[in-house]
Design a protein around this motif. Sequence first.
Motif, PDB file in Angstrom:
ATOM      1  N   ILE A  60       0.857  -1.181   0.000  1.00  0.00           N
ATOM      2  CA  ILE A  60       0.000   0.000   0.000  1.00  0.00           C
ATOM      3  C   ILE A  60       0.894   1.233   0.000  1.00  0.00           C
ATOM      4  CG2 ILE A  60      -1.890   1.224   1.138  1.00  0.00           C
ATOM      5  CD1 ILE A  60      -2.407  -1.367   2.745  1.00  0.00           C
ATOM      6  N   ILE A  61       0.602   2.159  -0.915  1.00  0.00           N
ATOM      7  CA  ILE A  61       1.382   3.388  -1.044  1.00  0.00           C
ATOM      8  C   ILE A  61       0.440   4.574  -0.846  1.00  0.00           C
ATOM      9  CG2 ILE A  61       2.931   4.722  -2.525  1.00  0.00           C
ATOM     10  CD1 ILE A  61       3.069   1.938  -4.179  1.00  0.00           C
ATOM     11  N   ALA A  62       0.749   5.419   0.129  1.00  0.00           N
ATOM     12  CA  ALA A  62      -0.065   6.612   0.384  1.00  0.00           C
ATOM     13  C   ALA A  62       0.535   7.801  -0.354  1.00  0.00           C
ATOM     14  CB  ALA A  62      -0.136   6.911   1.873  1.00  0.00           C
ATOM     15  N   VAL A  63      -0.319   8.589  -0.990  1.00  0.00           N
ATOM     16  CA  VAL A  63       0.115   9.756  -1.760  1.00  0.00           C
ATOM     17  C   VAL A  63      -0.582  10.999  -1.242  1.00  0.00           C
ATOM     18  CG1 VAL A  63       0.282  10.809  -4.044  1.00  0.00           C
ATOM     19  CG2 VAL A  63       0.408   8.321  -3.808  1.00  0.00           C
ATOM     20  N   SER A  64       0.204  12.065  -1.045  1.00  0.00           N
ATOM     21  CA  SER A  64      -0.389  13.349  -0.653  1.00  0.00           C
ATOM     22  C   SER A  64       0.276  14.463  -1.450  1.00  0.00           C
ATOM     23  CB  SER A  64      -0.204  13.609   0.847  1.00  0.00           C
ATOM     24  OG  SER A  64      -0.982  14.713   1.259  1.00  0.00           O
ATOM     25  N   CYS A  65      -0.536  15.401  -1.933  1.00  0.00           N
ATOM     26  CA  CYS A  65      -0.040  16.529  -2.722  1.00  0.00           C
ATOM     27  C   CYS A  65      -0.215  17.811  -1.916  1.00  0.00           C
ATOM     28  CB  CYS A  65      -0.812  16.650  -4.038  1.00  0.00           C
ATOM     29  SG  CYS A  65      -0.835  15.150  -5.037  1.00  0.00           S
ATOM     30  N   GLY A  66       0.867  18.560  -1.751  1.00  0.00           N
ATOM     31  CA  GLY A  66       0.747  19.805  -0.995  1.00  0.00           C
ATOM     32  C   GLY A  66       2.064  20.201  -0.362  1.00  0.00           C
ATOM     33  N   PRO A  67       2.015  21.099   0.625  1.00  0.00           N
ATOM     34  CA  PRO A  67       3.230  21.610   1.262  1.00  0.00           C
ATOM     35  C   PRO A  67       3.900  20.571   2.159  1.00  0.00           C
ATOM     36  CG  PRO A  67       1.298  22.480   2.363  1.00  0.00           C
ATOM     37  CD  PRO A  67       0.800  21.742   1.160  1.00  0.00           C
ATOM     38  N   GLN A  68       5.005  20.981   2.780  1.00  0.00           N
ATOM     39  CA  GLN A  68       5.807  20.099   3.623  1.00  0.00           C
ATOM     40  C   GLN A  68       4.980  19.402   4.701  1.00  0.00           C
ATOM     41  OE1 GLN A  68       8.967  19.259   3.274  1.00  0.00           O
ATOM     42  NE2 GLN A  68       9.178  18.104   5.183  1.00  0.00           N
ATOM     43  N   GLN A  69       3.980  20.119   5.251  1.00  0.00           N
ATOM     44  CA  GLN A  69       3.176  19.568   6.349  1.00  0.00           C
ATOM     45  C   GLN A  69       2.388  18.313   5.940  1.00  0.00           C
ATOM     46  OE1 GLN A  69       3.406  22.708   5.364  1.00  0.00           O
ATOM     47  NE2 GLN A  69       2.893  24.188   6.970  1.00  0.00           N
ATOM     48  N   GLY A  85       5.178   5.969   1.619  1.00  0.00           N
ATOM     49  CA  GLY A  85       4.459   7.148   1.161  1.00  0.00           C
ATOM     50  C   GLY A  85       5.170   7.863   0.030  1.00  0.00           C
ATOM     51  N   VAL A  86       4.412   8.671  -0.690  1.00  0.00           N
ATOM     52  CA  VAL A  86       4.954   9.554  -1.725  1.00  0.00           C
ATOM     53  C   VAL A  86       4.374  10.941  -1.483  1.00  0.00           C
ATOM     54  CG1 VAL A  86       5.131  10.082  -4.175  1.00  0.00           C
ATOM     55  CG2 VAL A  86       5.138   7.692  -3.418  1.00  0.00           C
ATOM     56  N   HIS A  87       5.267  11.897  -1.256  1.00  0.00           N
ATOM     57  CA  HIS A  87       4.845  13.285  -1.061  1.00  0.00           C
ATOM     58  C   HIS A  87       5.162  14.068  -2.330  1.00  0.00           C
ATOM     59  CE1 HIS A  87       5.662  17.452   0.854  1.00  0.00           C
ATOM     60  NE2 HIS A  87       4.447  17.386   0.361  1.00  0.00           N
ATOM     61  N   VAL A  88       4.115  14.529  -3.000  1.00  0.00           N
ATOM     62  CA  VAL A  88       4.290  15.377  -4.179  1.00  0.00           C
ATOM     63  C   VAL A  88       4.187  16.815  -3.688  1.00  0.00           C
ATOM     64  CG1 VAL A  88       3.470  15.953  -6.484  1.00  0.00           C
ATOM     65  CG2 VAL A  88       3.292  13.593  -5.648  1.00  0.00           C
ATOM     66  N   GLU A  89       5.334  17.477  -3.594  1.00  0.00           N
ATOM     67  CA  GLU A  89       5.372  18.792  -2.951  1.00  0.00           C
ATOM     68  C   GLU A  89       4.869  19.883  -3.895  1.00  0.00           C
ATOM     69  OE1 GLU A  89       8.161  21.197   0.187  1.00  0.00           O
ATOM     70  OE2 GLU A  89       9.112  19.777  -1.180  1.00  0.00           O
ATOM     71  N   VAL A  90       3.833  20.577  -3.429  1.00  0.00           N
ATOM     72  CA  VAL A  90       3.263  21.722  -4.143  1.00  0.00           C
ATOM     73  C   VAL A  90       3.022  22.800  -3.095  1.00  0.00           C
ATOM     74  CG1 VAL A  90       1.445  22.529  -5.680  1.00  0.00           C
ATOM     75  CG2 VAL A  90       2.063  20.106  -5.688  1.00  0.00           C
ATOM     76  N   ALA A  91       3.549  23.997  -3.339  1.00  0.00           N
ATOM     77  CA  ALA A  91       3.435  25.057  -2.324  1.00  0.00           C
ATOM     78  C   ALA A  91       3.087  26.389  -2.982  1.00  0.00           C
ATOM     79  CB  ALA A  91       4.742  25.173  -1.544  1.00  0.00           C
ATOM     80  N   GLY A  92       2.817  27.377  -2.129  1.00  0.00           N
ATOM     81  CA  GLY A  92       2.575  28.734  -2.612  1.00  0.00           C
ATOM     82  C   GLY A  92       1.328  28.861  -3.466  1.00  0.00           C
ATOM     83  N   LYS A 208       8.614  13.963  -4.376  1.00  0.00           N
ATOM     84  CA  LYS A 208       8.616  14.270  -5.805  1.00  0.00           C
ATOM     85  C   LYS A 208       8.004  15.641  -6.022  1.00  0.00           C
ATOM     86  CE  LYS A 208       8.175   9.448  -7.405  1.00  0.00           C
ATOM     87  NZ  LYS A 208       9.392   9.364  -8.255  1.00  0.00           N
ATOM     88  N   SER A 209       8.174  16.155  -7.214  1.00  0.00           N
ATOM     89  CA  SER A 209       7.510  17.393  -7.612  1.00  0.00           C
ATOM     90  C   SER A 209       6.611  17.079  -8.810  1.00  0.00           C
ATOM     91  CB  SER A 209       8.545  18.452  -7.998  1.00  0.00           C
ATOM     92  OG  SER A 209       9.180  18.094  -9.213  1.00  0.00           O
ATOM     93  N   PRO A 210       5.614  17.909  -9.072  1.00  0.00           N
ATOM     94  CA  PRO A 210       4.793  17.690 -10.266  1.00  0.00           C
ATOM     95  C   PRO A 210       5.636  17.625 -11.540  1.00  0.00           C
ATOM     96  CG  PRO A 210       3.739  19.285  -8.833  1.00  0.00           C
ATOM     97  CD  PRO A 210       5.108  19.038  -8.261  1.00  0.00           C
ATOM     98  N   ALA A 211       6.698  18.435 -11.593  1.00  0.00           N
ATOM     99  CA  ALA A 211       7.566  18.435 -12.776  1.00  0.00           C
ATOM    100  C   ALA A 211       8.225  17.070 -12.978  1.00  0.00           C
ATOM    101  CB  ALA A 211       8.624  19.524 -12.649  1.00  0.00           C
ATOM    102  N   ASP A 212       8.574  16.395 -11.862  1.00  0.00           N
ATOM    103  CA  ASP A 212       9.167  15.058 -11.962  1.00  0.00           C
ATOM    104  C   ASP A 212       8.229  14.092 -12.660  1.00  0.00           C
ATOM    105  OD1 ASP A 212      11.404  15.936 -10.557  1.00  0.00           O
ATOM    106  OD2 ASP A 212      10.609  15.291  -8.611  1.00  0.00           O
ATOM    107  N   LEU A 213       6.945  14.351 -12.507  1.00  0.00           N
ATOM    108  CA  LEU A 213       5.927  13.468 -13.084  1.00  0.00           C
ATOM    109  C   LEU A 213       5.404  13.985 -14.420  1.00  0.00           C
ATOM    110  CD1 LEU A 213       3.960  12.912  -9.751  1.00  0.00           C
ATOM    111  CD2 LEU A 213       5.534  11.299 -10.822  1.00  0.00           C
TER     112      LEU A 213
END
Length: 254
Positions: A60-69, A85-92, A208-213
């Motif tokens: 099972i892999i959990a994915v969350s998109c958003g800031p560091q928190q 887990g996979v954190h896709v970092e998106v901020a601002g 990861k970042s959206p650009a990575d994907l």
Amino acid sequence: MALRVLVGVKRVIDYAVKIRVKPDNLGVVTEGVKHSMNPFDEIAVEEAVRLKEKKLVKEIIAVSCGPQQCQETIRTALAMGVDRGVHVEVAGAEYDGLGPFHVSKILAKLAQEEDANLIILGKQAIDDDCNQTGQMTAAILNWPQATFASEVNVTDSQLEVEREIDGGLEKITVKLPAVVTADLRLNEPRYATLPNIMKAKKKPIAKKSPADLGVDVTPRVETLRVEDPPVREAGQKVESVDELVTKLKEAGLC
């Protein structure tokens, strides 16, 4: 067949917090406000863990998109029994404009990279109530979808899903790979125990970042103004049906 499951976990303002609109009327106050995992996503995580306990899921892999928190939200999922887990970092500004379309593209790309054959999401998030991400993800992947699931059973290479509809309950069968969105009555999420919370700290979270994907997260919707709902006016008591009809007529309602 052993399944590899992708579960979406969104960080939202806690359901018990009273929402306050920012002074500039362009959003709601999030600084210093308690956040938690979206309740419907908790149900999605619980269902994935239960399927793993039945030896039907290998990872099972959990994915969350958003800031560091958002990593805190992923850690909660890991403590419930998720493997990594996979954190896709998106901020601002990009995060402020992040919508279901962007998240769906991210999830679809990760599903392909991780070779997942089942995606389980909450039916909606309690902050925007969009109820779109699961459906869009299925469309992008061209996978079958079973939304508003209140019961899920795996048989061979397909799912038998009982789903909640306006007229009651509907039973459908979908072939794997598939996308499922969890409704309120699918299960009761477990509390993370202290030993599992400690174990979760050692489980890996990839960043990861959206650009990575290869996903463009340029905002597609502009928020013009956010306002509190109008205050409801006090009602009036009437002594009889005749008086009620008279007042309705005076108000032009009948």
